[in-house]
Design an enzyme around this catalytic site. Structure first.
Site, PDB file in Angstrom:
ATOM      1  N   SER A 266      43.498  35.636  36.523  1.00 56.89           N
ATOM      2  CA  SER A 266      43.345  36.690  35.531  1.00 56.89           C
ATOM      3  C   SER A 266      42.106  36.494  34.660  1.00 56.89           C
ATOM      4  CB  SER A 266      44.614  36.765  34.679  1.00 56.89           C
ATOM      5  OG  SER A 266      44.600  37.883  33.827  1.00 56.89           O
TER       6      SER A 266
ATOM      7  N   ASP B  24      39.573  42.863  32.738  1.00 58.41           N
ATOM      8  CA  ASP B  24      39.450  41.416  32.911  1.00 58.41           C
ATOM      9  C   ASP B  24      39.316  41.104  34.397  1.00 58.41           C
ATOM     10  OD1 ASP B  24      42.061  42.030  33.615  1.00 58.41           O
ATOM     11  OD2 ASP B  24      42.872  40.132  32.882  1.00 58.41           O
TER      12      ASP B  24
ATOM     13  N   ASP C 269      41.167  40.266  36.882  1.00 55.30           N
ATOM     14  CA  ASP C 269      42.012  40.883  37.902  1.00 55.30           C
ATOM     15  C   ASP C 269      42.373  42.320  37.559  1.00 55.30           C
ATOM     16  OD1 ASP C 269      43.829  40.302  35.859  1.00 55.30           O
ATOM     17  OD2 ASP C 269      45.458  39.833  37.260  1.00 55.30           O
TER      18      ASP C 269
END
Length: 445
Positions: free
Chosen positions: A105, A244, A246
């Site tokens: 992430s 961000d 992901d």
């Protein structure tokens, strides 16, 4: 039963250290495959979709997962770099057994992780995660050669997901006349997000769209939106969108370079829904700004707080039958649009609110004044329990006594890193900062 490997958002860590090693990830794929095989019908072999973000370690971990699933007799489809919410959507749309995302992430490239989605596009229930952990304790074997899983590439995963995202935007609206900057964080949406907004009519300037395996989230994206603010002003754009690594988080910027966090964006979405129909209630987290709770309650709108983490927001939404929730970090959920948090879909909901109202971002939040918050992250050793630190507990109680009902204190351990997060919310920013520092300073006393 407590988890050994799964945290609030899958399994995550530094590449090369357990559990983010090729041997462990192969065993994880095998264990997950065995759990899936138990629920498969006698005639249907389980099939899993694997996606990843743009980290260099994704290649290694993808191969390890593929081998583990194949050894368990599970077929694999590979999408290449794709946003986390895209894997959730494609798993559901293609009627697959599960989806897996290789991503850490918003973390730097040195980290990576594994997230799972069920066949319905939701994050795995606790019971399934615990079953996978139990299967990890059993030695890895291999099915007979004729039962091994196969692997193949998924054709046009990008195009399928782009069309899905566009379908969540009202048919009667478009983005013509809007100039925007889209920051992809050198992450999984680099080849998707700009196309979505462009195909809906916007003039798009893409930044953070040149991933090289090492630059994900580095100076770009939702966790560092200053680059977006600069680009919006430099290009005289109407607004900016930051995702961000992901692409499940969203932060936005207006023409003046003012940054809007997840709490403010959630407020805009809720107010737009109220203008077009009833809203049963809204879910935030323990970190959600107190101003939202106060505002919604004055409006007679139910508001509930979940534990920090979008999976917990989702759980409360499902329990109550509500549709809208989110976090200040930019994880936003619209359950009538998607089963999970999706930065692109969330951006489209905010943009539709702007189009319908004819307002700017600033005008949409004019009646919402956030309480000043100070958040201090303190690095600690793994397993550190702040509740056993008498000095810290005592200082927390002192601060809470001083605040009364004019603010809040929240201390929690990060679910993804070895950090203790100290948050103080108060009507005065200087007081909030000083109080948070007082508590954080007691961690190592």
């Amino acid at each position: 039963m407590s988890r050994k490997y799964f945290g609030t958002d899958g399994i995550r860590g530094c590449v090369g250290t357990v559990p983010i090693t090729p041997d462990f990830v192969m065993r994880l794929g095998y264990a997950a495959g065995k759990v899936l095989a138990q629920s498969a019908t006698a005639t249907a072999k389980p099939t899993v979709l694997i996606g990843k973000d743009t980290r260099i370690s994704g290649y290694m971990l993808e191969a390890a997962l593929e081998a583990g699933f194949a050894a368990a007799g599970v077929d694999v489809m590979l999408s290449g770099p794709m946003p986390t919410p895209a894997i959730a959507y494609l798993t559901r749309a293609l009627r697959l057994s599960a989806g897996v995302v290789i991503s850490a992430s918003h973390n730097p490239y040195q980290d990576n992780g594994i997230k799972f989605f069920s066949a319905s596009g939701n994050k795995l229930p606790d019971a399934v995660e615990l079953a996978i952990e139990a299967a990890l304790e059993v030695p890895m074997e291999c099915v007979a050669a004729e039962k091994l899983g196969r692997a193949k590439r998924l054709d046009d995963a990008e195009g399928r997901y782009i069309e899905f995202c566009k379908s969540t935007f009202p048919n009667e609206l478009d983005l013509r006349g809007l100039k925007m900057v889209v920051d992809c964080a050198h992450g999984a949406a680099y080849h998707i997000a700009p196309h979505v907004f462009h195909e809906l009519g916007a003039e798009v300037i893409a930044i953070g769209n040149q991933p090289n395996g090492f630059n994900i989230n580095d100076g770009f994206g939702a966790t560092t939106p200053d680059a977006l603010a600069l680009a919006v002003r430099a290009n005289h754009a109407d607004l900016g969108i930051a995702l961000d690594g992901d692409a499940d988080r969203l932060i936005m910027v207006d023409a003046a370079g003012r940054i809007y966090n997840g709490d403010e964006l959630l407020y805009m979405m809720v107010m737009d829904r109220i203008a077009t129909g009833p809203v049963a209630g809204v879910v935030g987290t323990l970190m959600t700004n107190m101003a939202l709770e106060v505002k919604f309650k004055k409006m007679g709108l139910d508001f509930a707080r979940a534990k920090v983490g979008d999976r917990y927001v989702l759980e409360v939404l499902q329990e109550r039958g509500w549709l809208l929730g989110g976090e200040g970090s930019g994880h936003l959920l619209c359950l009538d649009k998607h089963t999970t948090g999706d930065g692109i879909v969330s951006a489209l909901q905010v943009l539709s609110a702007l189009k319908r109202s004819g307002k700017t971002l600033a005008e949409c939040v004019r009646e919402l004044t956030l309480y000043p918050q100070t958040l201090i992250n303190v690095k600690v050793t793994a397993g550190f329990d702040w509740k056993k630190n008498a000095a810290m507990v005592s200082e927390k109680e002192n601060v809470e006594g001083e605040l009364g009902d004019t603010g809040r204190v929240l201390i929690r351990a990060s679910g993804t890193e070895s950090l203790i997060r100290v948050m103080v919310e108060a009507e005065n920013a200087v007081h909030a900062q000083a109080m948070a520092k007082r508590i954080a300073d007691k961690i190592f006393v």
